[in-house]
Design an enzyme around this catalytic site. Structure first.
Site, short mmCIF file in Angstrom:
data_model
loop_
_atom_site.label_atom_id
_atom_site.label_comp_id
_atom_site.label_asym_id
_atom_site.label_seq_id
_atom_site.Cartn_x
_atom_site.Cartn_y
_atom_site.Cartn_z
N ASP A 10 -65.26 -43.91 -2.62
CA ASP A 10 -64.46 -43.35 -3.72
C ASP A 10 -65.29 -42.89 -4.91
O ASP A 10 -64.76 -42.39 -5.90
CB ASP A 10 -63.39 -44.37 -4.17
CG ASP A 10 -63.99 -45.73 -4.56
OD1 ASP A 10 -63.33 -46.75 -4.32
OD2 ASP A 10 -65.14 -45.77 -5.07
N CYS A 66 -68.78 -23.47 4.81
CA CYS A 66 -70.02 -23.56 4.02
C CYS A 66 -70.26 -22.23 3.29
O CYS A 66 -70.23 -21.16 3.93
CB CYS A 66 -71.18 -23.84 4.97
SG CYS A 66 -72.80 -23.77 4.19
N HIS A 114 -71.41 -46.32 3.47
CA HIS A 114 -70.53 -45.45 4.28
C HIS A 114 -70.46 -44.04 3.72
O HIS A 114 -69.52 -43.31 4.02
CB HIS A 114 -69.11 -46.06 4.35
CG HIS A 114 -69.05 -47.32 5.16
ND1 HIS A 114 -68.13 -48.31 4.94
CD2 HIS A 114 -69.83 -47.76 6.18
CE1 HIS A 114 -68.33 -49.30 5.80
NE2 HIS A 114 -69.35 -48.99 6.56
N CYS A 138 -72.69 -29.46 5.23
CA CYS A 138 -72.39 -28.46 6.26
C CYS A 138 -72.86 -28.97 7.62
O CYS A 138 -74.00 -29.39 7.78
CB CYS A 138 -73.10 -27.14 5.94
SG CYS A 138 -72.85 -25.92 7.26
N GLY A 179 -64.65 -58.10 -3.03
CA GLY A 179 -63.51 -57.33 -2.52
C GLY A 179 -63.70 -56.70 -1.17
O GLY A 179 -63.38 -55.52 -0.98
N THR A 180 -64.18 -57.50 -0.19
CA THR A 180 -64.26 -56.96 1.16
C THR A 180 -63.76 -58.00 2.16
O THR A 180 -63.96 -59.19 1.99
CB THR A 180 -65.69 -56.51 1.53
OG1 THR A 180 -65.68 -55.94 2.85
CG2 THR A 180 -66.68 -57.66 1.49
N SER A 181 -63.08 -57.47 3.20
CA SER A 181 -62.52 -58.38 4.22
C SER A 181 -63.60 -58.81 5.21
O SER A 181 -63.42 -59.74 5.98
CB SER A 181 -61.39 -57.66 4.97
OG SER A 181 -61.93 -56.49 5.61
N GLN A 226 -69.41 -50.25 0.31
CA GLN A 226 -68.80 -49.69 1.52
C GLN A 226 -67.82 -48.59 1.12
O GLN A 226 -67.34 -47.85 1.96
CB GLN A 226 -68.03 -50.75 2.30
CG GLN A 226 -68.88 -51.92 2.76
CD GLN A 226 -68.02 -53.02 3.33
OE1 GLN A 226 -67.66 -53.00 4.52
NE2 GLN A 226 -67.66 -53.98 2.52
N ASN A 227 -67.52 -48.51 -0.17
CA ASN A 227 -66.49 -47.60 -0.66
C ASN A 227 -67.02 -46.16 -0.72
O ASN A 227 -68.20 -45.94 -0.97
CB ASN A 227 -66.00 -48.01 -2.06
CG ASN A 227 -65.41 -49.42 -2.05
OD1 ASN A 227 -65.03 -49.92 -0.99
ND2 ASN A 227 -65.36 -50.06 -3.20
N1 APR Z 1 -59.78 -57.87 -6.30
C1 APR Z 1 -60.61 -58.40 -5.36
N2 APR Z 1 -60.38 -58.32 -4.02
C2 APR Z 1 -59.26 -57.68 -3.64
C3 APR Z 1 -58.33 -57.11 -4.55
C4 APR Z 1 -58.63 -57.23 -5.94
N3 APR Z 1 -57.82 -56.73 -6.89
N4 APR Z 1 -57.31 -56.56 -3.84
C5 APR Z 1 -57.59 -56.76 -2.53
N5 APR Z 1 -58.75 -57.43 -2.40
C6 APR Z 1 -59.46 -57.83 -1.17
C7 APR Z 1 -58.57 -58.11 0.03
O1 APR Z 1 -58.19 -59.49 0.04
C8 APR Z 1 -59.52 -57.78 1.20
O2 APR Z 1 -60.27 -58.92 1.58
O3 APR Z 1 -60.25 -56.73 -0.79
C9 APR Z 1 -60.45 -56.74 0.62
C10 APR Z 1 -60.18 -55.33 1.15
O4 APR Z 1 -60.45 -55.34 2.53
P1 APR Z 1 -60.38 -53.97 3.37
O5 APR Z 1 -59.15 -53.22 2.99
O6 APR Z 1 -60.64 -54.32 4.80
O7 APR Z 1 -61.58 -53.10 2.79
P2 APR Z 1 -63.12 -53.20 3.18
O8 APR Z 1 -63.51 -54.61 3.47
O9 APR Z 1 -63.88 -52.50 2.12
O10 APR Z 1 -63.19 -52.31 4.54
C11 APR Z 1 -64.47 -52.06 5.07
O11 APR Z 1 -63.45 -50.54 6.67
O12 APR Z 1 -61.99 -48.81 7.15
C12 APR Z 1 -63.31 -49.13 6.91
O13 APR Z 1 -64.93 -47.67 6.07
C13 APR Z 1 -63.81 -48.42 5.69
O14 APR Z 1 -65.41 -49.20 4.03
C14 APR Z 1 -64.24 -49.55 4.74
C15 APR Z 1 -64.48 -50.69 5.70
#
Ligand code: APR
Length: 251
Positions: free
Chosen positions: A107, A154, A122, A130, A194-196, A104-105
């Site tokens: 970066d 562009c 994403h 462009c 590492g995603t919420s 989803q990143n």
């Molecule tokens: N290692 C593992 N997990 C981690 C760490 C770490 N060092 N630090 C934080 N986290 C976890 C947090 O607990 C959280 O559950 O990573 C998750 C980050 O969640 P978000 O900030 O919501 O990021 P993400 O889930 O990728 O967001 C999804 O939302 O804003 C949009 O497009 C954007 O791709 C993004 C999408």
């Protein structure tokens, strides 16, 4: 909760025996590269109102939107480098221990770490497109030059350039969506790193994979909405620490 050796070993055995493993990453995997997550204590959305990334706002106020985009995603985050968690995933792809990587990143750190096939759910900051002639620009030096003057034009047609990542209220690129759901449904092991799980449709991938028979391994520093409902093995800890422990157990 301490990271359990037994659970790490269990995860490693499952990965080793899995005919098709998918890794699905979010902002948490890049936190140890110095990139703040979007949500939680020091989340980006606590500092900036995300409305500058609404697609309508971008077209109505391209200069204002680009000023924040450059500040957050290029001048600040563009200097981040892959961390050990990214490096382990690159080695796992090379060793055919993962068969698809969905991120989803935006970066570009998985690409920098050496993963050859990254499904950019994403999109990515590593490419400009462009909005008029749809030409894309991938060269980092050229991108850096083009965004010196905002909003960037562009070089081909003078049209408004846009970072090729998905803005809010924009559709997910059809190919990325298609490939991601196909991989999730084929997976025998699905790793959530590492995603919420707060943003859809990306957040549907783990439950979909579970429905079609995958064992779900979740790596996060804190429980999420997946942990009770979807996850089979929850490995609590920083992505770099857990991924290195898994790689060690795979030896
Ligand atoms: N290692 C593992 N997990 C981690 C760490 C770490 N060092 N630090 C934080 N986290 C976890 C947090 O607990 C959280 O559950 O990573 C998750 C980050 O969640 P978000 O900030 O919501 O990021 P993400 O889930 O990728 O967001 C999804 O939302 O804003 C949009 O497009 C954007 O791709 C993004 C999408």
């Amino acid at each position: 909760m301490m990271l359990s050796e037994t659970e790490i070993k269990r995860a490693a055995v499952l990965i080793k025996e899995s005919p098709y493993t998918v890794a699905f990453t979010g902002a948490g995997i890049s936190v140890e590269s110095g990139i703040p997550p979007f949500r939680g204590g020091d989340g980006l959305w606590n500092k900036f109102d995300p409305s500058f990334l609404e697609i309508d706002y971008f077209y109505q106020q391209p200069l204002k939107s680009w000023e924040l985009i450059r500040k957050i995603f290029y001048q600040y985050l563009g200097k981040a480098r892959p961390n050990k968690a990214h490096d382990v995933l690159a080695r796992m792809e090379a060793r055919k221990l993962i068969h698809a990587l969905i991120t989803q990143n935006i970066d570009n750190l998985h690409q920098q770490a050496g993963n050859q096939d990254v499904i950019e759910f994403h999109g990515t900051t590593g490419r400009l497109i462009c909005t008029a002639c749809h030409q894309t620009i991938n060269d980092t030096a050229q991108i850096t030059k083009l965004i010196e003057n905002l909003p960037p034009a562009c070089p081909e047609c003078g049209g408004l350039l846009k970072p090729d990542f998905v803005f809010f209220s924009e559709m997910i690129p059809e190919s990325a969506r298609e490939r991601s759901f196909t991989a999730a449904q084929k997976a025998t092991v699905f790793m959530i790193i590492g995603t919420s799980g707060d943003v859809f449709p990306a957040a549907m991938l783990p439950p979909r994979s579970k429905q079609t028979g995958a064992t779900i391994i979740e790596i996060n520093t804190a429980p999420t909405s997946y942990t009770d409902a979807t996850t089979d093995i929850f490995l609590e800890g920083k992505a770099s620490v857990v991924m290195e422990a898994i790689e060690k157990a795979l030896e």
